[in-house]
Write an enzyme that holds these catalytic residues in place. Structure first.
Site, PDB file in Angstrom:
ATOM      1  N   ASP A   5       0.861  -1.181   0.000  1.00 34.18           N
ATOM      2  CA  ASP A   5       0.000   0.000   0.000  1.00 34.18           C
ATOM      3  C   ASP A   5       0.898   1.231   0.000  1.00 34.18           C
ATOM      4  OD1 ASP A   5      -2.410  -1.416   0.098  1.00 34.18           O
ATOM      5  OD2 ASP A   5      -2.430  -1.472   2.281  1.00 34.18           O
ATOM      6  N   ASP A  47      -7.074  -1.511  -4.570  1.00 34.76           N
ATOM      7  CA  ASP A  47      -8.145  -1.084  -3.675  1.00 34.76           C
ATOM      8  C   ASP A  47      -9.060  -0.075  -4.362  1.00 34.76           C
ATOM      9  OD1 ASP A  47      -6.959  -2.664  -1.699  1.00 34.76           O
ATOM     10  OD2 ASP A  47      -5.810  -0.980  -0.895  1.00 34.76           O
TER      11      ASP A  47
END
Length: 171
Positions: A124, A142
């Site tokens: 991330d 995401d």
């Protein structure tokens, strides 16, 4: 929608989602993993590297590795394959639903690749917010999953509204 058109839509979305996600994660790992967070637009957008062993907002990251494996790799893999089978085989799906499901599948595959390649972790690197009100750190996969879910919600609710109106006599 013809089967060929459906395959084309699914293929383009999956290749785009997974390809962009994996390419950008590679750049993030090479350039952000050893760097301090980089802020843009008065810290509204931040690039900040993190390896997330959990799910959304690191949920489950403290669970034992074996449980995380079964939940976040095996179960997610089964769900992604199941959605792919549905989107490929269900002839009655409208194009916006096919597109929404394809984005969710593409994001799921992107994060699954990470989990397999990075010992159960997902890379991330993006964060948005104002002051202390911030999102969790997330990635392109995401974003694809969220976009797909929003498409399903929007077009699913529009479909229900039209059925309700029709039943009530209002076209």
């Amino acid at each position: 929608m013809t089967y060929f058109k459906r395959l084309l839509i699914i293929g383009i979305i999956l290749i785009s989602c997974v390809g962009c996600d994996q390419a950008i994660k590679a750049v993030a790992k090479n350039h952000l993993s050893q760097a301090q967070p980089i802020s843009y637009l008065a810290d509204t957008f931040r690039l900040q590297y993190m390896e997330n062993k959990g799910a959304f907002m690191s949920l489950g990251s403290t669970m034992p590795a074996e449980i995380r494996f079964w939940l976040l790799i095996v179960l997610t893999g089964i769900a992604v394959v199941g959605m792919l089978v549905v989107v490929l085989m269900h002839r009655g799906l409208r194009q916006p639903i096919v597109i929404g499901l394809s984005f969710i599948i593409g994001g799921g595959v992107g994060n699954l690749i990470d989990r397999v390649l990075h010992n159960g972790a997902v890379i991330d690197f993006m964060n948005i917010g104002i002051g202390s009100l911030r999102t969790g750190i997330f990635n392109i996969a995401d974003v694809a999953i969220t976009a797909g879910a929003l498409l399903l919600i929007f077009f699913g609710s529009r479909s229900r509204q039209s059925r309700i109106s029709y039943r009530g006599g209002n076209l």
